[in-house]
Design a protein around this motif. Sequence first.
Motif, mmCIF file in Angstrom:
data_model
loop_
_atom_site.group_PDB
_atom_site.id
_atom_site.type_symbol
_atom_site.label_atom_id
_atom_site.label_comp_id
_atom_site.label_asym_id
_atom_site.label_seq_id
_atom_site.Cartn_x
_atom_site.Cartn_y
_atom_site.Cartn_z
ATOM 1 N N MET A 26 -58.858 -45.132 -40.066
ATOM 2 C CA MET A 26 -59.968 -45.814 -40.481
ATOM 3 C C MET A 26 -61.312 -45.072 -40.450
ATOM 4 O O MET A 26 -62.197 -45.385 -41.147
ATOM 5 C CB MET A 26 -60.054 -47.165 -39.839
ATOM 6 N N SER A 27 -61.175 -43.962 -39.346
ATOM 7 C CA SER A 27 -62.357 -43.157 -39.021
ATOM 8 C C SER A 27 -62.691 -42.365 -39.980
ATOM 9 O O SER A 27 -63.818 -41.670 -40.269
ATOM 10 C CB SER A 27 -62.321 -42.467 -37.773
ATOM 11 N N GLU A 28 -61.631 -42.024 -40.891
ATOM 12 C CA GLU A 28 -61.862 -41.043 -42.102
ATOM 13 C C GLU A 28 -62.457 -41.923 -43.226
ATOM 14 O O GLU A 28 -62.897 -41.215 -44.292
ATOM 15 C CB GLU A 28 -60.390 -40.687 -42.354
ATOM 16 N N ILE A 29 -62.447 -43.177 -43.352
ATOM 17 C CA ILE A 29 -62.932 -43.996 -44.365
ATOM 18 C C ILE A 29 -64.200 -44.550 -44.093
ATOM 19 O O ILE A 29 -64.965 -44.578 -45.053
ATOM 20 C CB ILE A 29 -61.861 -45.093 -44.575
ATOM 21 N N GLY A 30 -64.514 -45.124 -43.004
ATOM 22 C CA GLY A 30 -65.878 -45.610 -42.872
ATOM 23 C C GLY A 30 -66.202 -45.750 -41.302
ATOM 24 O O GLY A 30 -65.665 -45.183 -40.354
ATOM 25 N N GLU A 31 -67.191 -46.585 -41.161
ATOM 26 C CA GLU A 31 -67.798 -46.841 -39.721
ATOM 27 C C GLU A 31 -66.772 -47.819 -39.071
ATOM 28 O O GLU A 31 -66.507 -49.036 -39.608
ATOM 29 C CB GLU A 31 -69.196 -47.438 -39.962
ATOM 30 N N VAL A 32 -66.552 -47.577 -37.776
ATOM 31 C CA VAL A 32 -65.403 -48.182 -37.401
ATOM 32 C C VAL A 32 -66.019 -49.138 -35.920
ATOM 33 O O VAL A 32 -66.739 -48.457 -35.255
ATOM 34 C CB VAL A 32 -64.278 -47.397 -36.740
ATOM 35 N N VAL A 95 -58.700 -54.614 -40.258
ATOM 36 C CA VAL A 95 -57.409 -54.267 -40.256
ATOM 37 C C VAL A 95 -56.847 -54.393 -38.633
ATOM 38 O O VAL A 95 -57.618 -54.216 -38.115
ATOM 39 C CB VAL A 95 -57.211 -52.661 -40.515
ATOM 40 N N SER A 96 -55.612 -55.031 -38.740
ATOM 41 C CA SER A 96 -55.110 -55.186 -37.252
ATOM 42 C C SER A 96 -53.890 -54.423 -37.223
ATOM 43 O O SER A 96 -52.851 -54.421 -38.318
ATOM 44 C CB SER A 96 -54.834 -56.701 -37.397
ATOM 45 N N GLY A 97 -53.567 -53.790 -36.019
ATOM 46 C CA GLY A 97 -52.273 -53.104 -35.802
ATOM 47 C C GLY A 97 -52.882 -51.917 -35.279
ATOM 48 O O GLY A 97 -53.836 -51.558 -34.645
ATOM 49 N N ILE A 98 -51.984 -50.875 -35.200
ATOM 50 C CA ILE A 98 -50.588 -50.730 -36.089
ATOM 51 C C ILE A 98 -49.719 -51.664 -34.875
ATOM 52 O O ILE A 98 -49.334 -51.064 -33.665
ATOM 53 C CB ILE A 98 -49.985 -49.353 -36.065
ATOM 54 N N ASN A 99 -48.946 -52.756 -35.185
ATOM 55 C CA ASN A 99 -48.149 -53.353 -34.356
ATOM 56 C C ASN A 99 -46.969 -52.496 -34.028
ATOM 57 O O ASN A 99 -46.380 -51.895 -34.738
ATOM 58 C CB ASN A 99 -47.871 -54.650 -34.915
ATOM 59 N N HIS A 100 -46.472 -52.363 -32.827
ATOM 60 C CA HIS A 100 -45.336 -51.868 -32.308
ATOM 61 C C HIS A 100 -44.193 -53.004 -32.358
ATOM 62 O O HIS A 100 -43.997 -53.499 -31.650
ATOM 63 C CB HIS A 100 -45.519 -51.601 -30.852
ATOM 64 N N GLY A 101 -43.596 -52.968 -33.508
ATOM 65 C CA GLY A 101 -42.584 -53.780 -33.930
ATOM 66 C C GLY A 101 -42.625 -54.646 -35.342
ATOM 67 O O GLY A 101 -43.989 -54.681 -35.560
ATOM 68 N N ILE A 144 -46.533 -42.489 -41.369
ATOM 69 C CA ILE A 144 -47.148 -43.852 -42.224
ATOM 70 C C ILE A 144 -48.713 -43.848 -42.372
ATOM 71 O O ILE A 144 -49.308 -44.683 -43.047
ATOM 72 C CB ILE A 144 -46.705 -45.194 -41.584
ATOM 73 N N LYS A 145 -49.417 -42.772 -41.746
ATOM 74 C CA LYS A 145 -50.857 -42.816 -41.902
ATOM 75 C C LYS A 145 -51.478 -42.623 -43.181
ATOM 76 O O LYS A 145 -52.271 -43.192 -43.716
ATOM 77 C CB LYS A 145 -51.505 -41.493 -40.947
ATOM 78 N N SER A 146 -50.457 -41.711 -44.128
ATOM 79 C CA SER A 146 -51.018 -41.505 -45.286
ATOM 80 C C SER A 146 -50.912 -42.662 -46.175
ATOM 81 O O SER A 146 -51.847 -43.293 -47.058
ATOM 82 C CB SER A 146 -50.451 -40.669 -46.370
ATOM 83 N N TYR A 147 -49.776 -43.601 -46.154
ATOM 84 C CA TYR A 147 -49.536 -45.108 -46.537
ATOM 85 C C TYR A 147 -50.842 -46.035 -46.227
ATOM 86 O O TYR A 147 -51.216 -46.721 -47.230
ATOM 87 C CB TYR A 147 -48.404 -45.628 -46.392
ATOM 88 N N ILE A 148 -50.957 -45.856 -45.001
ATOM 89 C CA ILE A 148 -52.146 -46.940 -44.314
ATOM 90 C C ILE A 148 -53.641 -46.558 -45.028
ATOM 91 O O ILE A 148 -54.280 -47.642 -45.417
ATOM 92 C CB ILE A 148 -52.264 -46.713 -43.025
ATOM 93 N N LYS A 149 -53.671 -45.530 -45.354
ATOM 94 C CA LYS A 149 -55.048 -44.821 -45.832
ATOM 95 C C LYS A 149 -55.143 -45.049 -47.228
ATOM 96 O O LYS A 149 -55.839 -45.846 -47.697
ATOM 97 C CB LYS A 149 -55.176 -43.285 -46.021
ATOM 98 N N LEU A 153 -57.737 -48.134 -48.765
ATOM 99 C CA LEU A 153 -58.594 -47.661 -50.265
ATOM 100 C C LEU A 153 -58.373 -48.460 -51.296
ATOM 101 O O LEU A 153 -59.557 -48.879 -51.920
ATOM 102 C CB LEU A 153 -58.505 -46.199 -50.284
ATOM 103 N N GLU A 154 -57.131 -48.978 -51.388
ATOM 104 C CA GLU A 154 -56.894 -49.779 -52.651
ATOM 105 C C GLU A 154 -57.468 -51.210 -52.440
ATOM 106 O O GLU A 154 -58.527 -51.736 -53.419
ATOM 107 C CB GLU A 154 -55.475 -50.014 -52.935
ATOM 108 N N VAL A 155 -57.396 -51.690 -51.203
ATOM 109 C CA VAL A 155 -58.033 -53.075 -50.996
ATOM 110 C C VAL A 155 -59.579 -52.953 -51.000
ATOM 111 O O VAL A 155 -60.158 -53.758 -51.551
ATOM 112 C CB VAL A 155 -57.534 -53.481 -49.659
ATOM 113 N N LEU A 156 -60.062 -52.068 -50.452
ATOM 114 C CA LEU A 156 -61.683 -51.723 -50.486
ATOM 115 C C LEU A 156 -62.106 -51.472 -51.924
ATOM 116 O O LEU A 156 -63.145 -51.897 -52.172
ATOM 117 C CB LEU A 156 -62.020 -50.432 -49.510
ATOM 118 N N ASN A 157 -61.570 -50.725 -52.649
ATOM 119 C CA ASN A 157 -61.883 -50.442 -53.988
ATOM 120 C C ASN A 157 -61.816 -51.547 -54.892
ATOM 121 O O ASN A 157 -62.654 -51.982 -55.980
ATOM 122 C CB ASN A 157 -61.141 -49.116 -54.680
#
Length: 256
Positions: A26-32, A95-101, A144-149, A153-157
């Motif tokens: 998330m720090s690559e995308i915005g202010e966290v 965003v919530s997570g990334i959950n372990h499980g 999974i980081k690239s998928y999360i990003k 971005l899809e949701v933000l855009n």
Amino acid sequence: MERPLILITNDDGVSAPGIRALIAVMSEIGEVIVVAPDKPQSAMGHAITINNTLHLNKISKETDSITEYSCSGTPVDCVKIAVHEILKRKPDLCVSGINHGSNSSINVIYSGTMSAAVEAGIEGIQAIGFSLLDYDWDADFEQIKSYIKNITLEVLNKKLPEGVILNVNFPKLKEKEIKGIKICRQANAIWMEKFDKRKTPQGKDYYWLTGEFVNQDKGEDTDEWALANGFVSIVPVQFDLTAHHAIQNLTNRDWK
């Protein structure tokens, strides 16, 4: 262009590797802004703290783009106190997570991770819950980081439909690559539960809740099928619990 303001929380605690991985993306995308429990709060569901006080502790960080707080309350408490006491404006995304499980199927009901995302949705904030089907504290989140990003971005855009939150689950894969993303429905599955009854040295009974997860759904459009076959599952969920399909049936009954 102003970077989006992103609220991050979880239920595994502020020091969990999963949330640290999510913060990195998330720090690559915005202010966290991070507001997360100061200890594990798994399976808390939508619990809130009303009979005890809440405490916040600001965590010092070296970067100006990330501000972190630990909270003594539940995941839902974290979202509430972030929105009403910490943030100067409504965040563009939670965003919530990334959950372990896993938080697929019926697990979404019990999940603190998803309840935090749902609470954000109630507050009118775009929200996503992320989970990886690996309970290991040292789980590998790199794949999974690239998928999360991309999902973020899809949701933000393009935004989500009103009142909709995304429940995103990732399969546990080691030597294989993820096959892609499936938009799914929640599988019809249950926990076959039992209590492991034991005794203290003083002879007092105590119990551990145990259980077996049973998928009763054979459909190939479910989150459980997607995950079992190497896909990321995305289930759109909502906080309106009305059984709309039952309204007409119940309306036509004689309630005298």
